[in-house]
Design a protein around this motif. Structure first.
Motif, mmCIF file in Angstrom:
data_model
loop_
_atom_site.group_PDB
_atom_site.id
_atom_site.type_symbol
_atom_site.label_atom_id
_atom_site.label_comp_id
_atom_site.label_asym_id
_atom_site.label_seq_id
_atom_site.Cartn_x
_atom_site.Cartn_y
_atom_site.Cartn_z
ATOM 1 N N ALA A 21 47.058 -4.000 81.681
ATOM 2 C CA ALA A 21 48.326 -4.550 81.195
ATOM 3 C C ALA A 21 48.137 -5.296 79.874
ATOM 4 O O ALA A 21 48.933 -5.161 78.933
ATOM 5 N N ALA A 22 47.063 -6.086 79.808
ATOM 6 C CA ALA A 22 46.789 -6.817 78.555
ATOM 7 C C ALA A 22 46.489 -5.852 77.411
ATOM 8 O O ALA A 22 46.969 -6.037 76.272
ATOM 9 N N LEU A 65 43.124 -5.366 91.228
ATOM 10 C CA LEU A 65 43.893 -6.399 90.519
ATOM 11 C C LEU A 65 43.303 -6.731 89.157
ATOM 12 O O LEU A 65 44.022 -6.722 88.146
ATOM 13 N N PRO A 66 42.021 -7.038 89.029
ATOM 14 C CA PRO A 66 41.478 -7.318 87.679
ATOM 15 C C PRO A 66 41.628 -6.128 86.736
ATOM 16 O O PRO A 66 41.902 -6.293 85.549
ATOM 17 N N SER A 81 43.995 -3.873 86.855
ATOM 18 C CA SER A 81 45.416 -3.791 86.476
ATOM 19 C C SER A 81 45.753 -4.821 85.410
ATOM 20 O O SER A 81 46.472 -4.530 84.442
ATOM 21 N N VAL A 82 45.238 -6.048 85.579
ATOM 22 C CA VAL A 82 45.496 -7.103 84.579
ATOM 23 C C VAL A 82 44.907 -6.707 83.227
ATOM 24 O O VAL A 82 45.546 -6.869 82.165
ATOM 25 N N ALA A 83 43.689 -6.181 83.248
ATOM 26 C CA ALA A 83 43.053 -5.778 81.994
ATOM 27 C C ALA A 83 43.825 -4.647 81.329
ATOM 28 O O ALA A 83 44.040 -4.644 80.095
ATOM 29 N N TRP A 132 49.737 -4.330 76.264
ATOM 30 C CA TRP A 132 50.551 -5.289 75.491
ATOM 31 C C TRP A 132 50.014 -5.399 74.057
ATOM 32 O O TRP A 132 50.789 -5.416 73.088
#
Length: 284
Positions: free
Chosen positions: A262-263, A255-256, A258-260, A266
């Protein structure tokens, strides 16, 4: 006096050593059967029978070991193992000694009984252990102790001769104190070695005159299969919980990341759009 005595003592010891070495060399090069007492050669077969007169004597001294696996219903394992132990302790089939026993219960009961028994009692004891049941495996192994027995006898003979020779020196009246101490130390060493050789000979004779039997009691194949199925059902919940716990840990790790990612994607997308906007403005 002390120097001359030491030379004579050394010469005597070396002479005995040479004689012992020659004896060993001759025994190693000559392929003759070892001369042993008749009682030691009797009952050497797997069933404890004496060799027939018309068969050649191979000059072997065999120490037998038997391993037997017996399958029977789980609820009878403890009683069967106890019956074997009781028969051995009571010398029902001849002299016998229980060397070890262990037993486990639960869904897969089992037991092990290990005994040392005279050759004539081997088959009756195995028959008692597997009476009316399935003997699934049986193996017999023999260890030839002829060479070890011969070498031990030669060692004892050499030590006894050296011991007798040193005792003759010790009886002399003209020995100095230092010579007496040297003799006493050497005699003590020889006596210790001789005692060890005699104990080894006794152990060898015990292995030849008796046989080692190990009896393993296990459940029948049907009970074993049902037990495996039951174990699988009991483990079902644990397996599911383990898989879910693994997935949760995997999500927690990913999860972390994936978030990193995605950011980062972006940000890169915004930079690319800004670059395109600047190019469009310069073209206009």
């Amino acid at each position: 006096m002390g120097y001359g005595f030491a030379k004579r003592l050394l010469a005597a010891t070396l002479a005995l050593g040479v004689l012992g070495g020659c004896g060993k060399h001759n025994a190693a090069t000559m392929e003759e059967p070892v001369a042993v007492p008749t009682a030691a050669l009797v009952k050497r077969g797997a069933g404890g029978t004496a060799p027939s007169p018309d068969k050649a004597d191979l000059g072997v001294l065999l120490a037998y070991e038997h391993r037997v696996q017996i399958r029977l219903p789980g609820e009878r394992i403890a009683a069967q193992a106890a019956a074997v132990q009781a028969a051995c302790n009571a010398a029902k089939f001849g002299a016998c000694a229980v060397l070890g026993m262990n037993q486990s219960g639960g869904d897969e009961p089992s037991a092990m009984v290990q005994v040392r028994i005279v050759p004539d009692g081997v088959e009756p004891l195995i028959g008692l252990a597997g009476k009316g049941e399935e003997i699934s495996e049986r193996s017999i192994q023999a260890d030839d102790l002829a060479t070890a027995v011969r070498n031990n006898a030669m060692l004892q003979d050499r030590l006894q001769k050296e011991h007798a020779r040193l005792l003759e020196f010790q009886d002399r009246k003209d020995l100095k104190v230092a010579d007496v101490l040297t003799l006493s130390n050497r005699i003590a060493e020889i006596e210790s070695q001789l005692q060890g050789a005699q104990q080894e000979a006794a152990q060898q004779q015990r292995r030849i005159s008796t046989q080692l039997v190990t009896l393993n009691f296990q459940t029948t194949r049907g009970q074993e299969s049902r037990s495996e199925i039951g174990d699988a059902f009991r483990d079902f919940g644990g397996i599911v919980a383990t898989v879910i716990a693994f997935l949760i840990r995997a999500i927690a790790v990913l999860l972390p990341v994936s978030v990193a990612l995605a950011a980062l994607g972006w940000v890169l997308l915004r930079l690319r759009r800004a670059r395109r906007a600047r190019r469009a403005a310069r073209g206009a």
